[in-house]
Design an enzyme around this catalytic site. Structure first.
Site, PDB file in Angstrom:
ATOM      1  N   ALA A  85       0.828   8.606   3.188  1.00  0.00           N
ATOM      2  CA  ALA A  85      -0.309   9.022   4.020  1.00  0.00           C
ATOM      3  C   ALA A  85      -0.375  10.534   4.241  1.00  0.00           C
ATOM      4  CB  ALA A  85      -0.240   8.309   5.365  1.00  0.00           C
ATOM      5  N   ARG A 133      -1.667   2.657   7.920  1.00  0.00           N
ATOM      6  CA  ARG A 133      -0.821   1.484   7.721  1.00  0.00           C
ATOM      7  C   ARG A 133       0.672   1.738   7.839  1.00  0.00           C
ATOM      8  NH1 ARG A 133      -2.821  -1.263   2.836  1.00  0.00           N
ATOM      9  NH2 ARG A 133      -0.913  -2.391   3.052  1.00  0.00           N
ATOM     10  N   GLN A 138       1.184   5.098  -2.117  1.00  0.00           N
ATOM     11  CA  GLN A 138       1.008   4.095  -1.072  1.00  0.00           C
ATOM     12  C   GLN A 138      -0.405   4.211  -0.491  1.00  0.00           C
ATOM     13  OE1 GLN A 138       4.799   5.676   0.824  1.00  0.00           O
ATOM     14  NE2 GLN A 138       5.049   3.534   1.315  1.00  0.00           N
ATOM     15  N   HIS A 160      -0.567  -0.208  -2.989  1.00  0.00           N
ATOM     16  CA  HIS A 160      -1.301  -0.971  -1.975  1.00  0.00           C
ATOM     17  C   HIS A 160      -2.756  -1.207  -2.363  1.00  0.00           C
ATOM     18  CE1 HIS A 160       1.934   0.540   1.059  1.00  0.00           C
ATOM     19  NE2 HIS A 160       2.290  -0.577   0.478  1.00  0.00           N
ATOM     20  N   CYS A 198     -11.899 -16.060  -7.282  1.00  0.00           N
ATOM     21  CA  CYS A 198     -11.970 -15.920  -8.752  1.00  0.00           C
ATOM     22  C   CYS A 198     -11.470 -14.546  -9.212  1.00  0.00           C
ATOM     23  CB  CYS A 198     -13.395 -16.160  -9.255  1.00  0.00           C
ATOM     24  SG  CYS A 198     -14.536 -14.783  -8.947  1.00  0.00           S
ATOM     25  N   CYS A 216     -18.777 -16.803  -7.588  1.00  0.00           N
ATOM     26  CA  CYS A 216     -18.243 -18.126  -7.214  1.00  0.00           C
ATOM     27  C   CYS A 216     -18.445 -18.486  -5.748  1.00  0.00           C
ATOM     28  CB  CYS A 216     -16.752 -18.210  -7.583  1.00  0.00           C
ATOM     29  SG  CYS A 216     -15.676 -17.385  -6.396  1.00  0.00           S
ATOM     30  N   SER A 266       7.052   8.467   5.063  1.00  0.00           N
ATOM     31  CA  SER A 266       8.192   8.357   5.982  1.00  0.00           C
ATOM     32  C   SER A 266       9.330   7.579   5.334  1.00  0.00           C
ATOM     33  CB  SER A 266       7.741   7.644   7.257  1.00  0.00           C
ATOM     34  OG  SER A 266       7.217   6.367   6.934  1.00  0.00           O
TER      35      SER A 266
HETATM   36 ZN    ZN Z   1     -15.429 -15.137  -6.881  1.00  0.00          ZN
END
Ligand code: ZN
Length: 241
Positions: free
Chosen positions: A12, A24, A91, A111, A122, A147, A186
């Site tokens: 970060a 995060r 990250q 991440h 899907c 989907c 960190s």
């Molecule tokens: Zn889908």
């Protein structure tokens, strides 16, 4: 003889100069706010439509999508253009290394990325801007157009595992590199932090550039506490010379 491989793990701290706060990390905004943390926790997200509606509203305001690369991102690009083999393990989910001009194949996003959405059913992906346009147009929880499944940001949420392929590549790079730089992290979140030890144990020179002490400072060859915006360009210039 080929030039030594430089691996750069970024956290970060590399993006704070671009106006993106630490969300995060252990001291990050989300960890300090249980309600905000729910919005990015897989279990809550999948079972509660209200959490998803609030998550989409949060993404509309995501500063990472409007941020510009800073001096640190550009310094990495310069190193790469100087002909030094470099791989970035990040990250961060802001995509700023690529936006600065680093080829995408040289960046491993541990991440994931906030710049894309992904279908939880899907696995279809697309630009985050497309999903946000649907939210702007009135869909408060836009389903997958292929989907009907639940869409989310293509980031790794709390409660989700890292992509084993991406992590495997990161470990391989850490073992193979000659120099391993940990910048703006960190080094408290595993398994990313452990990459520093893997690199050191495989003979890499370990350089840590971070404002605060890290658990790996003791095994580092060099610890730099200067602000990243000035420290990283200097450290990388020394490497390319
Ligand atoms: Zn889908």
């Amino acid at each position: 003889m080929s030039k030594p491989l430089v691996a750069i793990l970024t956290g970060a701290g590399v993006s704070t100069d671009s106006g993106i706060p630490d969300y995060r990390g252990p001291q990050g905004l989300w960890r300090k706010d249980p309600e905000a943390e729910k919005l990015v926790t897989y279990e809550y997200y999948m079972r509660d439509p209200e959490i998803r509606r609030r998550s989409w509203q949060m993404r509309r305001g995501n500063r990472a999508l409007r941020a510009e690369p800073n001096t640190a991102h550009r310094a990495v690009v310069e190193l790469e253009r100087a002909g030094v083999p470099v791989r970035v393990i990040t990250q961060n989910v802001d995509g700023l290394h690529q936006l600065a001009g680093l080829p995408a194949r040289k960046v491993l996003e541990l991440h994931g990325t906030a710049r894309e959405f992904v279908c939880t059913k899907c696995h279809a992906r697309g630009p985050m801007a497309d999903a946000l346009a649907r939210v702007e147009a009135g869909e408060d929880d836009p389903p997958c157009l292929r989907c009907g499944g639940i869409l989310k940001s293509a980031t790794v949420m709390f409660g989700q595992s890292l992509d084993p392929v991406v992590l495997g590549e990161a470990v391989a790079i850490s073992k193979a590199c000659t120099v391993f730089l940990a910048v703006g992290t960190s080094l408290q979140v595993q398994p990313a932090a452990g990459l520093a030890r893997v690199a050191a144990e495989h003979g890499a020179r370990l350089v840590i550039v971070n404002a605060e002490p890290t658990p790996y400072d003791d095994i580092a060859d060099e610890v730099v506490r200067e602000p990243i915006g000035t420290a990283l360009p200097r450290v990388l210039r020394e490497l390319s010379e």
